[in-house]
Design a protein around this motif. Sequence first.
Motif, PDB file in Angstrom:
ATOM      1  N   UNK A   1      18.330  -1.660   3.201  1.00  0.00           N
ATOM      2  CA  UNK A   1      17.020  -2.470   3.849  1.00  0.00           C
ATOM      3  C   UNK A   1      15.971  -1.537   3.766  1.00  0.00           C
ATOM      4  N   UNK A   2      15.904   0.046   4.079  1.00  0.00           N
ATOM      5  CA  UNK A   2      14.817   0.655   3.827  1.00  0.00           C
ATOM      6  C   UNK A   2      14.303   1.107   2.601  1.00  0.00           C
ATOM      7  N   UNK A   3      15.336   1.080   1.631  1.00  0.00           N
ATOM      8  CA  UNK A   3      15.035   1.249   0.215  1.00  0.00           C
ATOM      9  C   UNK A   3      14.188   0.360  -0.352  1.00  0.00           C
ATOM     10  N   UNK A   4      14.535  -1.002  -0.163  1.00  0.00           N
ATOM     11  CA  UNK A   4      13.923  -2.305  -0.561  1.00  0.00           C
ATOM     12  C   UNK A   4      12.184  -2.566  -0.138  1.00  0.00           C
ATOM     13  N   UNK A   5      11.979  -1.999   0.995  1.00  0.00           N
ATOM     14  CA  UNK A   5      10.711  -2.174   1.559  1.00  0.00           C
ATOM     15  C   UNK A   5       9.748  -1.537   0.701  1.00  0.00           C
ATOM     16  N   UNK A   6      10.261  -0.664   0.028  1.00  0.00           N
ATOM     17  CA  UNK A   6       9.354   0.306  -0.627  1.00  0.00           C
ATOM     18  C   UNK A   6       8.708  -0.795  -1.895  1.00  0.00           C
ATOM     19  N   UNK A   7       9.272  -1.680  -1.982  1.00  0.00           N
ATOM     20  CA  UNK A   7       8.670  -2.541  -3.166  1.00  0.00           C
ATOM     21  C   UNK A   7       7.474  -3.260  -2.399  1.00  0.00           C
ATOM     22  N   UNK A   8       7.196  -3.320  -1.106  1.00  0.00           N
ATOM     23  CA  UNK A   8       5.980  -3.704  -0.693  1.00  0.00           C
ATOM     24  C   UNK A   8       5.205  -2.447   0.023  1.00  0.00           C
ATOM     25  N   UNK A   9       5.881  -1.535   0.618  1.00  0.00           N
ATOM     26  CA  UNK A   9       5.099  -0.464   0.920  1.00  0.00           C
ATOM     27  C   UNK A   9       4.627   0.172   0.003  1.00  0.00           C
ATOM     28  N   UNK A  10       5.309   0.740  -1.107  1.00  0.00           N
ATOM     29  CA  UNK A  10       4.710   1.313  -2.304  1.00  0.00           C
ATOM     30  C   UNK A  10       3.689   0.622  -2.938  1.00  0.00           C
TER      31      UNK A  10
END
Length: 467
Positions: free
Chosen positions: A48-57
């Motif tokens: 879940x932490x990794x997929x959030x980089x699609x928005x955070x990044x």
Amino acid sequence: METKQAMSSGWRFWFIVTMLIGTFTMSISQSSLSTAYPTLINYFGISADTVQWLTTGFMIVMCITMPISPWLLNNLSFKTLFISVLVLFDVGTLIILAAPTFWVMLVGRVMEAMAVGVLFPSYQTVLLEITPEEKRGTIMGIAGLVMGSALACGPIISGIVLNYTTWRGLFVFFMVVITLILGVSFLVMRDVMPRIATKLDWLSICYSLGLIGVLYCITEIGKLEANGAVLLIIMLGSLILLTLFVRRQLSISNPLLDLRVMKVFNYDLAVLLTGFSYISLIVVTIIFPLYYQDVLGVTPFISGMALVPGAALLSILNPITGTLADKIGFKPTMLIGMLMIVIGWGLLALLTIHQIWIMIALAMLIEGGNAFVMMPAVTLGANSLPTQLISHGTAVITTVRQVLGSTGVAVATLILVNFTKMGTAAGKSLTAANQAGFHAVYWTFFGVALVGLLIAGLLRNTQDHSK
């Protein structure tokens, strides 16, 4: 110096419509992926932490490209710039559609974010440039429909699309619309901005990368596994870079981002006010669905659909409030909006709500208040500046708004997690602990809204300084 091209009223209409549809579609991509997270986690086998980089990044890259937009507007024809942005977004979306791994998908998201980061401040500058002062409130109200409604509608649209297709269907939707707009752009886009060729200051760009560290720390600080010492080091290094960036912008003859705009006190107030209203909007769109699911126990689909009334009201009110600002003045309009936001957060803080329709009504009150504040503040800030500084002013105000919005989300998340944890440690049930966490968030942003109301009271109506 190259001059802008004149447009007939009919051509101007289609020019604005094309620009706003393109911007609206690209804006949706900023907030639409959260609904698809569970699907993407299973598809790529990631955390879940990794997929959030699609928005955070996406958010980080978008923010660091915003300061470059004034230079691009000064050195490229707007037609070339707009078409290039659409092509960049389209190519990024194509990479996402063909992505065999998550990291390739992330590369495509970075390209999309670069396009959005350039376009967000640029389209506002262009609208202000081609619109007479007495109509700026109305046209920027329509622009607010793009900014606010797209943010609110992103999760709704993605939920509908994902209900009938795979996650790739969402990006097919983006690509089809942007490709159509790209084709129309060759026919209706014009060079509407005066151009003054300047050399790109690469050292300023390097210093501006301090924004990456600041935004990274903001997004990571609320996570339980965050390393405080590492984040502190990154934040200090990033702040040093940003200090060097500010010093350089104030000392060179052709700055990348002319920070002299910050010397205008009324403009500074407008920057803060649009940021505070944006905080309320983005926190509502993220925190309320969590409340619906964690406390009221509704399904994710219902929690998404519960955002529709607020988004619809925001869409309806934005053009109306713009016209109102032209008629009665920007300050009274913004005071009305901040009062609505203050009342909305105040009721949330004081009441314990178990009916979803009451929550929907309060979301509508806060989002409706945002329509009275955000774009009128942008317009008033621009009217406080000389014409040659408007592009820099919109870049600053858009960047600050994104940073404050991200900070608001991080603060809300941090408060919610920690107060919920304290509640469960004190022996409360999970539902009661969640309720306590949400109330702590509501009280916090009630305080933020009160500060925003004070800022609105300090603003003064100004005549257009661009003449």
